[in-house]
Design a protein around this motif. Structure first.
Motif, PDB file in Angstrom:
ATOM      1  N   PHE A 251       0.995  -1.237   0.116  1.00  0.00           N
ATOM      2  CA  PHE A 251      -0.016   0.026  -0.105  1.00  0.00           C
ATOM      3  C   PHE A 251       0.864   1.150  -0.059  1.00  0.00           C
ATOM      4  O   PHE A 251       0.209   2.515  -0.421  1.00  0.00           O
ATOM      5  N   LYS A 252       2.068   1.101   0.094  1.00  0.00           N
ATOM      6  CA  LYS A 252       3.148   2.312   0.046  1.00  0.00           C
ATOM      7  C   LYS A 252       2.932   2.711  -1.444  1.00  0.00           C
ATOM      8  O   LYS A 252       3.364   3.774  -1.741  1.00  0.00           O
ATOM      9  N   SER A 253       2.781   1.952  -2.266  1.00  0.00           N
ATOM     10  CA  SER A 253       2.687   2.162  -3.684  1.00  0.00           C
ATOM     11  C   SER A 253       1.897   3.453  -3.977  1.00  0.00           C
ATOM     12  O   SER A 253       2.160   4.223  -5.012  1.00  0.00           O
ATOM     13  N   VAL A 254       0.700   3.475  -3.340  1.00  0.00           N
ATOM     14  CA  VAL A 254      -0.038   4.275  -3.398  1.00  0.00           C
ATOM     15  C   VAL A 254       0.446   5.879  -3.534  1.00  0.00           C
ATOM     16  O   VAL A 254       0.187   6.864  -4.465  1.00  0.00           O
ATOM     17  N   ALA A 255       1.365   6.087  -2.635  1.00  0.00           N
ATOM     18  CA  ALA A 255       2.043   7.285  -2.342  1.00  0.00           C
ATOM     19  C   ALA A 255       3.365   7.688  -3.288  1.00  0.00           C
ATOM     20  O   ALA A 255       3.950   8.738  -3.128  1.00  0.00           O
ATOM     21  N   GLN A 256       3.766   6.412  -3.808  1.00  0.00           N
ATOM     22  CA  GLN A 256       5.156   6.470  -4.538  1.00  0.00           C
ATOM     23  C   GLN A 256       4.836   7.128  -5.923  1.00  0.00           C
ATOM     24  O   GLN A 256       3.744   6.972  -6.674  1.00  0.00           O
ATOM     25  N   LYS A 257       5.809   7.691  -6.588  1.00  0.00           N
ATOM     26  CA  LYS A 257       6.021   8.072  -7.781  1.00  0.00           C
ATOM     27  C   LYS A 257       6.589   6.984  -8.783  1.00  0.00           C
ATOM     28  O   LYS A 257       7.230   6.109  -8.400  1.00  0.00           O
ATOM     29  N   GLY A 258       6.116   7.066  -9.929  1.00  0.00           N
ATOM     30  CA  GLY A 258       6.750   6.122 -10.917  1.00  0.00           C
ATOM     31  C   GLY A 258       8.427   6.048 -10.623  1.00  0.00           C
ATOM     32  O   GLY A 258       9.111   4.929 -11.011  1.00  0.00           O
ATOM     33  N   THR A 259       8.984   7.216 -10.627  1.00  0.00           N
ATOM     34  CA  THR A 259      10.316   7.179 -10.578  1.00  0.00           C
ATOM     35  C   THR A 259      10.918   6.619  -9.497  1.00  0.00           C
ATOM     36  O   THR A 259      12.181   6.211  -9.226  1.00  0.00           O
ATOM     37  N   GLU A 260      10.259   6.482  -8.588  1.00  0.00           N
ATOM     38  CA  GLU A 260      10.430   5.795  -7.136  1.00  0.00           C
ATOM     39  C   GLU A 260      10.272   4.308  -7.108  1.00  0.00           C
ATOM     40  O   GLU A 260      10.819   3.421  -6.653  1.00  0.00           O
ATOM     41  N   HIS A 261       8.908   4.096  -7.665  1.00  0.00           N
ATOM     42  CA  HIS A 261       8.462   2.578  -7.594  1.00  0.00           C
ATOM     43  C   HIS A 261       9.276   1.650  -8.242  1.00  0.00           C
ATOM     44  O   HIS A 261       9.531   0.681  -7.957  1.00  0.00           O
ATOM     45  N   GLY A 262       9.329   2.175  -9.740  1.00  0.00           N
ATOM     46  CA  GLY A 262       9.941   1.436 -10.719  1.00  0.00           C
ATOM     47  C   GLY A 262      11.375   0.890 -10.243  1.00  0.00           C
ATOM     48  O   GLY A 262      12.306   1.803 -10.197  1.00  0.00           O
ATOM     49  N   ASP A 263      11.726  -0.281  -9.692  1.00  0.00           N
ATOM     50  CA  ASP A 263      13.283  -0.681  -9.811  1.00  0.00           C
ATOM     51  C   ASP A 263      13.847  -0.731 -11.021  1.00  0.00           C
ATOM     52  O   ASP A 263      13.840  -1.625 -11.967  1.00  0.00           O
ATOM     53  N   GLU A 264      15.006   0.146 -10.979  1.00  0.00           N
ATOM     54  CA  GLU A 264      15.835   0.266 -12.198  1.00  0.00           C
ATOM     55  C   GLU A 264      16.763  -0.897 -12.202  1.00  0.00           C
ATOM     56  O   GLU A 264      17.056  -1.629 -11.124  1.00  0.00           O
ATOM     57  N   LEU A 265      16.906  -1.317 -13.479  1.00  0.00           N
ATOM     58  CA  LEU A 265      17.866  -2.621 -13.791  1.00  0.00           C
ATOM     59  C   LEU A 265      19.434  -2.222 -14.264  1.00  0.00           C
ATOM     60  O   LEU A 265      19.250  -1.142 -15.020  1.00  0.00           O
ATOM     61  N   THR A 266      20.209  -2.608 -13.551  1.00  0.00           N
ATOM     62  CA  THR A 266      21.616  -2.302 -13.932  1.00  0.00           C
ATOM     63  C   THR A 266      22.278  -3.669 -14.142  1.00  0.00           C
ATOM     64  O   THR A 266      21.834  -4.630 -13.735  1.00  0.00           O
ATOM     65  N   PRO A 267      23.490  -3.691 -14.918  1.00  0.00           N
ATOM     66  CA  PRO A 267      24.378  -5.110 -15.025  1.00  0.00           C
ATOM     67  C   PRO A 267      24.667  -5.617 -13.724  1.00  0.00           C
ATOM     68  O   PRO A 267      24.949  -6.826 -13.645  1.00  0.00           O
ATOM     69  N   GLN A 268      24.527  -4.864 -12.689  1.00  0.00           N
ATOM     70  CA  GLN A 268      25.016  -5.385 -11.135  1.00  0.00           C
ATOM     71  C   GLN A 268      23.643  -5.655 -10.521  1.00  0.00           C
ATOM     72  O   GLN A 268      23.960  -6.271  -9.525  1.00  0.00           O
ATOM     73  N   GLY A 269      22.759  -5.643 -10.986  1.00  0.00           N
ATOM     74  CA  GLY A 269      21.103  -6.086 -10.545  1.00  0.00           C
ATOM     75  C   GLY A 269      20.183  -5.059 -10.366  1.00  0.00           C
ATOM     76  O   GLY A 269      20.671  -3.626 -10.814  1.00  0.00           O
ATOM     77  N   PHE A 270      19.308  -5.317  -9.719  1.00  0.00           N
ATOM     78  CA  PHE A 270      18.200  -4.194  -9.322  1.00  0.00           C
ATOM     79  C   PHE A 270      18.528  -3.330  -8.223  1.00  0.00           C
ATOM     80  O   PHE A 270      19.073  -3.475  -7.644  1.00  0.00           O
ATOM     81  N   VAL A 271      17.766  -2.124  -8.603  1.00  0.00           N
ATOM     82  CA  VAL A 271      18.140  -1.003  -7.646  1.00  0.00           C
ATOM     83  C   VAL A 271      16.925  -0.784  -6.880  1.00  0.00           C
ATOM     84  O   VAL A 271      15.766  -0.368  -7.308  1.00  0.00           O
ATOM     85  N   GLY A 272      16.826  -1.327  -5.878  1.00  0.00           N
ATOM     86  CA  GLY A 272      15.578  -1.513  -5.058  1.00  0.00           C
ATOM     87  C   GLY A 272      14.765  -2.951  -5.281  1.00  0.00           C
ATOM     88  O   GLY A 272      15.313  -3.648  -6.130  1.00  0.00           O
TER      89      GLY A 272
END
Length: 365
Positions: A251-272
């Protein structure tokens, strides 16, 4: 009664009454060749059994498990595995005073209207006692998943009533009666004092439990109606007294923005890991994180207004031996349901997509 079977390929059917001679389950679909004995199952049952502290029911059960079938010369054969746990301290007379009335907040009323037959001893309806064979079955699932993928499970209490329990370290979970991942002696003492006061008052309290699965392979789950997270939520809601489920940010997703919620992908792994290890209903290979809310039990000795079978007003008091907080023993149960979902999806994935290979690296490893 329908509704006592869980899982598709790794299927569990429970049986028995809380105050009958025994409880148990039949596991259908366990892969053959898994080394298995009672010693693999008993430690998990010991984690959830009653009477382990003054803060839970004082019913004394050893919850000793017997394997009746499906294992030959120490390994599973692929045939159904029957687990039996004999009740040793049942007292059906504890329920005599509620046989003709309905506990507020309990399934008594709805069960009576649905079936027209009622076993007040907890017969197959939704007895917490029937979580024992589920935990036993999940011990089998956990062993297979660990051997196949290195998958492990952890859980802890993150809130007791209105008392937050901040996470410190998993090492503390086994050092206190609450499965709290905290070494704060003052906090644990406060929790114990709260439970002591609650018992004296004849009341109950809820809890929040967090569970994670680690080293989960990428690719488990199927869109659209067999999503892994949907099946996890379904499984968690199958635990008695669970009233809410969160996966990842929840339910924290409700207050998150897309730039925060979407876990970025890097060659070293997911960010979050706001996704909680699941995207589009399919596992990412990250930790699967689940949190559940458990309501206060309705089996309390404080008089509550209700009705009898004829609709007359009555005061209901539930005597006997009950957990003033059913969440205290819920951590192994939540782990169990997560394990049962994962083994079911692992077997389905192996059947349909076991030979799929892509060049993209598994960045969660």
């Amino acid at each position: 009664m329908s509704g006592n079977t869980f899982g598709k390929l790794f299927s569990i059917t429970t049986f028995g009454e809380s105050h009958g001679p025994a409880i148990g389950c039949v596991i259908d679909g366990c892969p053959p060749g898994l080394a298995l004995s009672e010693a693999d199952i008993q430690p998990e049952l010991d984690r959830r059994k009653p009477g382990t502290s003054r803060h839970v029911t004082q019913r004394q059960e050893s919850d000793t498990v017997e394997i009746l079938s499906g294992v030959y010369q120490g390994v599973t054969t692929g045939t159904p595995i029957a687990l039996l746990i004999r009740n040793e301290d049942q007292r059906s007379k504890d329920y005599g005073n509620i046989a003709e009335s309905f506990r507020p907040g309990h399934a008594d009323y709805t069960y009576w209207h649905k079936y027209g037959v009622r076993d007040p001893r907890g017969g197959g309806r939704s007895s917490a006692r029937l979580t024992a064979p589920i935990v036993g079955a999940a011990a089998v699932a956990k062993k297979w998943l660990q051997q196949q993928y290195g998958t492990t499970f952890k859980g802890c209490m993150s809130q007791l009533g209105d008392i937050p329990v901040p996470f410190q370290d998993w090492a503390h979970v086994h050092d206190n009666p609450f499965f709290a991942a905290s070494g704060d002696a003052g906090l644990i003492a406060h929790m114990e004092a709260t439970m002591d006061e609650l018992r004296k008052a004849g009341d109950s309290i809820g809890a929040r439990i967090d569970v994670i699965a680690q080293n989960v392979p990428v690719g488990l789950g199927q869109p659209i109606y067999d999503k892994l997270d949907a099946d996890i939520a379904y499984a968690m809601m199958g635990i008695n007294a669970v009233k809410g489920v969160e996966i990842g940010a929840g339910f924290k997703s409700v207050a998150q923005k897309g730039t925060e919620h979407g876990d970025e992908l890097t060659p070293q792994g997911f960010v979050g890991n706001n996704a909680g290890g699941v995207l589009g209903g399919i596992s990412t290979g990250q930790d699967i994180t689940v949190s559940i809310a458990i309501k206060p039990t309705s089996s309390i000795r404080t008089p509550r207004h209700s009705i009898d079978k004829e609709g007359n007003p009555v005061l209901v008091e539930t005597f006997g031996r009950h957990d003033p907080c059913v969440g205290i023993r819920a951590t192994p149960i939540a782990e169990a349901m997560l394990a049962l979902v994962l083994i079911d999806h692992a077997l389905m994935h192996r059947a349909q997509c076991g030979d799929v290979k892509v060049a993209t690296p598994d960045i969660s490893r």
